[in-house]
Design an enzyme around this catalytic site. Sequence first.
Site, mmCIF file in Angstrom:
data_model
loop_
_atom_site.group_PDB
_atom_site.id
_atom_site.type_symbol
_atom_site.label_atom_id
_atom_site.label_comp_id
_atom_site.label_asym_id
_atom_site.label_seq_id
_atom_site.Cartn_x
_atom_site.Cartn_y
_atom_site.Cartn_z
ATOM 1 N N GLY A 85 71.909 81.615 -39.170
ATOM 2 C CA GLY A 85 71.775 81.952 -37.753
ATOM 3 C C GLY A 85 71.932 83.441 -37.509
ATOM 4 O O GLY A 85 71.233 84.023 -36.670
ATOM 5 N N THR A 86 72.833 84.052 -38.235
ATOM 6 C CA THR A 86 73.063 85.495 -38.067
ATOM 7 C C THR A 86 71.784 86.276 -38.354
ATOM 8 O O THR A 86 71.431 87.200 -37.611
ATOM 9 C CB THR A 86 74.204 85.945 -39.015
ATOM 10 O OG1 THR A 86 75.379 85.202 -38.688
ATOM 11 C CG2 THR A 86 74.480 87.432 -38.886
ATOM 12 N N SER A 133 70.512 77.277 -36.871
ATOM 13 C CA SER A 133 71.175 77.421 -38.172
ATOM 14 C C SER A 133 71.408 76.045 -38.788
ATOM 15 O O SER A 133 71.785 75.109 -38.084
ATOM 16 C CB SER A 133 72.508 78.139 -37.963
ATOM 17 O OG SER A 133 73.270 78.109 -39.153
ATOM 18 N N GLY A 134 71.211 75.948 -40.114
ATOM 19 C CA GLY A 134 71.306 74.650 -40.790
ATOM 20 C C GLY A 134 72.695 74.056 -40.863
ATOM 21 O O GLY A 134 72.874 72.852 -40.663
ATOM 22 N N HIS A 135 73.702 74.901 -41.133
ATOM 23 C CA HIS A 135 75.011 74.308 -41.454
ATOM 24 C C HIS A 135 75.752 73.761 -40.240
ATOM 25 O O HIS A 135 76.818 73.177 -40.382
ATOM 26 C CB HIS A 135 75.872 75.276 -42.270
ATOM 27 C CG HIS A 135 76.447 76.436 -41.533
ATOM 28 N ND1 HIS A 135 77.777 76.503 -41.211
ATOM 29 C CD2 HIS A 135 75.899 77.570 -41.056
ATOM 30 C CE1 HIS A 135 78.017 77.649 -40.583
ATOM 31 N NE2 HIS A 135 76.890 78.311 -40.478
ATOM 32 N N THR A 172 60.896 84.880 -51.893
ATOM 33 C CA THR A 172 60.548 83.513 -52.304
ATOM 34 C C THR A 172 61.356 82.511 -51.495
ATOM 35 O O THR A 172 62.563 82.656 -51.334
ATOM 36 C CB THR A 172 60.803 83.341 -53.822
ATOM 37 O OG1 THR A 172 60.024 84.322 -54.504
ATOM 38 C CG2 THR A 172 60.413 81.954 -54.299
ATOM 39 N N CYS A 229 84.305 82.668 -36.946
ATOM 40 C CA CYS A 229 83.574 83.820 -37.462
ATOM 41 C C CYS A 229 84.348 85.112 -37.234
ATOM 42 O O CYS A 229 84.003 86.132 -37.797
ATOM 43 C CB CYS A 229 82.215 83.935 -36.788
ATOM 44 S SG CYS A 229 81.218 82.481 -37.053
ATOM 45 N N ASN A 234 79.604 78.940 -28.341
ATOM 46 C CA ASN A 234 80.272 78.311 -29.483
ATOM 47 C C ASN A 234 81.769 78.107 -29.289
ATOM 48 O O ASN A 234 82.368 77.293 -29.968
ATOM 49 C CB ASN A 234 80.038 79.138 -30.751
ATOM 50 C CG ASN A 234 80.287 80.611 -30.552
ATOM 51 O OD1 ASN A 234 79.677 81.233 -29.690
ATOM 52 N ND2 ASN A 234 81.184 81.172 -31.325
ATOM 53 N N GLN A 263 74.233 76.548 -31.371
ATOM 54 C CA GLN A 263 75.139 75.460 -30.971
ATOM 55 C C GLN A 263 74.452 74.461 -30.039
ATOM 56 O O GLN A 263 75.069 73.470 -29.654
ATOM 57 C CB GLN A 263 76.403 76.027 -30.292
ATOM 58 C CG GLN A 263 77.275 76.864 -31.199
ATOM 59 C CD GLN A 263 78.000 76.060 -32.282
ATOM 60 O OE1 GLN A 263 77.997 74.826 -32.287
ATOM 61 N NE2 GLN A 263 78.617 76.763 -33.215
#
Length: 379
Positions: free
Chosen positions: A70-71, A200-202, A238, A324, A150, A180
């Site tokens: 996300g950052t 963001s994935g996590h 890649t 964070c 968040n 979020q």
Amino acid sequence: MTAYLDNAATTPVSEAAAQAALEAMREGWGNPSSRYPLGSRAAARLRQDRETVARALGCRADEIFFTSCGTEGDNWAIQAAVHKNRRVGKHIITTAIEHAAVLEPCRRLEQAGYEVTCLPPNRDGSVSLEALEAALRPDTVLVSMMLVNNELGSVLPVREAVRLTRRLAPKALFHTDAVQGFLKIPFTPKELGVDLLTVSGHKIHAPKGVGALYIRSGLGLEPFILGGGQERGLRSGTEATAQIAALAAACREGKERFDRDVAHMEELKAYTLEQLALRVPKAKRVGAGTAPHILALTLPGYKAEVLVRVLGDMGVCVSAGSACHRGKPSHVYAAMGLSKGERDGSFRVSFSGETRREEVDALVDGLVRARDGLFTTMS
Ligand code: PLP
């Protein structure tokens, strides 16, 4: 038992996401740019994964650009937008409650001569449209307003803010950090009307190290990372095929389970408030965030860092402000004008579709034990 109530910091990787990553590493490990069957298979899988992520977000596949987090998406969006509008002006609008991934790039631009207006939050943790209206100017080049905060779980009025921006600063690009908000509240980029949107994935049960930036079709941005021309020339490198496969699997699952998960998290949030009112009445809510997964609380008179450590020792995971920021006082709570006692005692509880009631019970038990065992800073 571990009671994991810090899902806004990160979520456990789902079985489907882990399996998808493993399969991509064990079998689909070719380079998508290679011109032989192993490479073509990886490229085909990447295409499918992009479509899956686009479907979950409600946009076109060619509007999805994979990132490392996300950052990165936030940094990319901000840099690309000001570069595109470099001849329009040097005024940026954001909010005082953005994540550091937005505030820090804005601060850097300020040092480079941009003027940055930070809209203050109101008492319920959102941002008023009147404040935005007053800040918009013809030389505004970018508005960056997050969709869900968040720390507070507040939902910001992005849709209305876009409309206002189009009217008063027609050249400005609009970015929203939806890290979020994705798979927690219903939206599509098109229906919000934004130009750029970060996920963001996590935060959605994919692993760390992958995210996506939505770039509205036809925006025509300069490349962010130069090199071999991947991601349609805008972000070379890649492709992280295993993480992307996991992100797609998490998106597919999250989309299928959306209604059930949201109802479950809303129910847990209400249950937590009910139990706290009964057993820890001193605990107060901060703001009035309506996102289903985040509950901001404060125990005035207690130090949140101590509370988090004591709860942690009991196996209960919550966070003091945003994880964070690593111990730095939360700029969000400060911007909301809370008293020092409220600020010092503030912590965040956050749920996922997997969180169980017993985990909330463990939190409330832990708070009762901590309250009875800890010295308060105010007595
Ligand atoms: N934006 C918001 C609102 C967040 O909550 C976070 C992470 O906590 C980020 C951006 C950064 O995302 P990542 O951890 O993927 O870099």
